[in-house]
Enzyme design. Structure first.
Site, PDB file in Angstrom:
ATOM      1  N   ASP A 199       0.871  -1.170   0.000  1.00  0.00           N
ATOM      2  CA  ASP A 199       0.000   0.000   0.000  1.00  0.00           C
ATOM      3  C   ASP A 199       0.910   1.222   0.000  1.00  0.00           C
ATOM      4  O   ASP A 199       2.133   1.098  -0.202  1.00  0.00           O
ATOM      5  CB  ASP A 199      -1.028  -0.038   1.146  1.00  0.00           C
ATOM      6  CG  ASP A 199      -0.429   0.181   2.529  1.00  0.00           C
ATOM      7  OD1 ASP A 199       0.814   0.336   2.625  1.00  0.00           O
ATOM      8  OD2 ASP A 199      -1.185   0.191   3.507  1.00  0.00           O
ATOM      9  N   HIS A 200       0.320   2.401   0.212  1.00  0.00           N
ATOM     10  CA  HIS A 200       1.102   3.647   0.184  1.00  0.00           C
ATOM     11  C   HIS A 200       2.173   3.676   1.264  1.00  0.00           C
ATOM     12  O   HIS A 200       3.178   4.362   1.111  1.00  0.00           O
ATOM     13  CB  HIS A 200       0.157   4.847   0.340  1.00  0.00           C
ATOM     14  CG  HIS A 200      -0.739   4.710   1.537  1.00  0.00           C
ATOM     15  ND1 HIS A 200      -1.840   3.881   1.534  1.00  0.00           N
ATOM     16  CD2 HIS A 200      -0.668   5.248   2.781  1.00  0.00           C
ATOM     17  CE1 HIS A 200      -2.420   3.924   2.730  1.00  0.00           C
ATOM     18  NE2 HIS A 200      -1.720   4.746   3.504  1.00  0.00           N
ATOM     19  N   CYS A 220       3.041  -3.227   3.968  1.00  0.00           N
ATOM     20  CA  CYS A 220       2.187  -2.101   4.386  1.00  0.00           C
ATOM     21  C   CYS A 220       2.918  -1.413   5.535  1.00  0.00           C
ATOM     22  O   CYS A 220       4.128  -1.599   5.702  1.00  0.00           O
ATOM     23  CB  CYS A 220       0.774  -2.557   4.739  1.00  0.00           C
ATOM     24  SG  CYS A 220       0.603  -3.658   6.149  1.00  0.00           S
ATOM     25  N   THR A 229       2.537  -1.754   8.910  1.00  0.00           N
ATOM     26  CA  THR A 229       2.914  -2.698   9.968  1.00  0.00           C
ATOM     27  C   THR A 229       3.168  -4.115   9.458  1.00  0.00           C
ATOM     28  O   THR A 229       3.771  -4.921  10.170  1.00  0.00           O
ATOM     29  CB  THR A 229       1.777  -2.822  11.008  1.00  0.00           C
ATOM     30  OG1 THR A 229       0.606  -3.311  10.320  1.00  0.00           O
ATOM     31  CG2 THR A 229       1.475  -1.487  11.662  1.00  0.00           C
ATOM     32  N   HIS A 270       9.653 -24.390   7.805  1.00  0.00           N
ATOM     33  CA  HIS A 270       8.692 -25.226   8.546  1.00  0.00           C
ATOM     34  C   HIS A 270       7.252 -25.058   8.093  1.00  0.00           C
ATOM     35  O   HIS A 270       6.476 -26.009   8.152  1.00  0.00           O
ATOM     36  CB  HIS A 270       8.782 -24.924  10.045  1.00  0.00           C
ATOM     37  CG  HIS A 270      10.027 -25.464  10.687  1.00  0.00           C
ATOM     38  ND1 HIS A 270      10.209 -25.524  12.046  1.00  0.00           N
ATOM     39  CD2 HIS A 270      11.166 -25.971  10.138  1.00  0.00           C
ATOM     40  CE1 HIS A 270      11.396 -26.055  12.312  1.00  0.00           C
ATOM     41  NE2 HIS A 270      12.002 -26.322  11.169  1.00  0.00           N
ATOM     42  N   ARG A 330       7.120   0.542   8.343  1.00  0.00           N
ATOM     43  CA  ARG A 330       7.273   1.433   9.495  1.00  0.00           C
ATOM     44  C   ARG A 330       7.863   0.711  10.696  1.00  0.00           C
ATOM     45  O   ARG A 330       8.241   1.349  11.686  1.00  0.00           O
ATOM     46  CB  ARG A 330       5.908   2.032   9.856  1.00  0.00           C
ATOM     47  CG  ARG A 330       5.347   2.964   8.791  1.00  0.00           C
ATOM     48  CD  ARG A 330       3.901   3.346   9.081  1.00  0.00           C
ATOM     49  NE  ARG A 330       3.382   4.239   8.057  1.00  0.00           N
ATOM     50  CZ  ARG A 330       2.075   4.458   7.860  1.00  0.00           C
ATOM     51  NH1 ARG A 330       1.175   3.858   8.612  1.00  0.00           N
ATOM     52  NH2 ARG A 330       1.681   5.277   6.907  1.00  0.00           N
ATOM     53  N   HIS A 388       7.193 -31.589   8.561  1.00  0.00           N
ATOM     54  CA  HIS A 388       6.497 -30.307   8.393  1.00  0.00           C
ATOM     55  C   HIS A 388       5.424 -30.378   7.310  1.00  0.00           C
ATOM     56  O   HIS A 388       4.470 -29.616   7.329  1.00  0.00           O
ATOM     57  CB  HIS A 388       7.499 -29.205   8.074  1.00  0.00           C
ATOM     58  CG  HIS A 388       8.569 -29.092   9.126  1.00  0.00           C
ATOM     59  ND1 HIS A 388       8.287 -28.737  10.427  1.00  0.00           N
ATOM     60  CD2 HIS A 388       9.903 -29.341   9.074  1.00  0.00           C
ATOM     61  CE1 HIS A 388       9.405 -28.759  11.133  1.00  0.00           C
ATOM     62  NE2 HIS A 388      10.395 -29.124  10.340  1.00  0.00           N
TER      63      HIS A 388
HETATM   64  C1  RB5 Z   1      -2.002   2.587   6.476  1.00  0.00           C
HETATM   65  O1  RB5 Z   1      -1.999   3.772   7.192  1.00  0.00           O
HETATM   66  C2  RB5 Z   1      -1.830   1.406   7.439  1.00  0.00           C
HETATM   67  O2  RB5 Z   1      -3.000   1.215   8.153  1.00  0.00           O
HETATM   68  C3  RB5 Z   1      -1.469   0.156   6.673  1.00  0.00           C
HETATM   69  O3  RB5 Z   1      -0.321   0.396   5.920  1.00  0.00           O
HETATM   70  C4  RB5 Z   1      -1.146  -1.073   7.485  1.00  0.00           C
HETATM   71  O4  RB5 Z   1      -0.213  -0.791   8.472  1.00  0.00           O
HETATM   72  C5  RB5 Z   1      -2.286  -1.832   7.991  1.00  0.00           C
HETATM   73  O5  RB5 Z   1      -2.129  -2.898   8.604  1.00  0.00           O
END
Ligand code: RB5
Length: 147
Positions: free
Chosen positions: A10-11, A67, A69, A100, A111, A135
């Site tokens: 995503d962005h 993304c 997280t 596994h 991030r 496994h």
């Molecule tokens: C976008 O702001 C964020 O919510 C997304 O990139 C991700 O971390 C969601 O799980």
């Protein structure tokens, strides 16, 4: 035929996705990059679905999703039948989930891990084979949950 890896983000994952693509190309893999290709905000489930379907449908052997997280991508990708998506924050997790769990999609949080560690996690995931043996039975049990 080259071994194909499919990528999406995503962005919040644009920079690490670009790093991941670079790592895969340098390792000799064929790359299919599903974007996005602009910085505008997008919805991560759309890209998780596209990458998951490419892997589950056999167009690519492995997928990488990024993304903010890595968590949203992993939740969404695991809804696609045949996908075993693993959210990894260390190289050890990436190696072990290939060895596994035969994970076929790697989910990263730009991030959380940043570009340097993120690239190392991608390299670990792409280079580690599944160990099979005991496994395989457990992976088959996971696959049975899809039915
Ligand atoms: C976008 O702001 C964020 O919510 C997304 O990139 C991700 O971390 C969601 O799980």
């Amino acid at each position: 035929m080259a071994d194909r890896i499919v990528f999406g983000s995503d962005h919040a994952g644009l920079a690490l996705r670009a790093e991941a693509v670079r790592v895969a190309r340098e390792a000799g893999f064929e790359v299919e990059d599903l974007g996005p290709f602009a910085p505008a905000s997008v919805d991560y489930p759309d890209y998780a679905a596209r990458v998951g379907q490419a892997v589950a449908g056999g167009r690519a052997r492995l997928g990488v999703l990024v993304c903010g997280t890595g968590i949203g991508m992993s939740i969404a990708a695991n809804k696609v039948k045949g996908v075993r998506a693993a959210h990894c924050t260390t190289e050890y997790e990436a190696r072990m989930t290939r060895a596994h769990n035969d994970a076929n999609v790697l989910c990263l949080g730009e991030r959380v891990v940043g570009l340097g560690l993120g690239a190392a996690i991608v390299a670990a995931f792409l280079s580690q084979p599944f160990e099979g043996g005991r496994h395989q039975r457990r992976v088959d049990q996971i696959t049975a949950l899809d039915r």
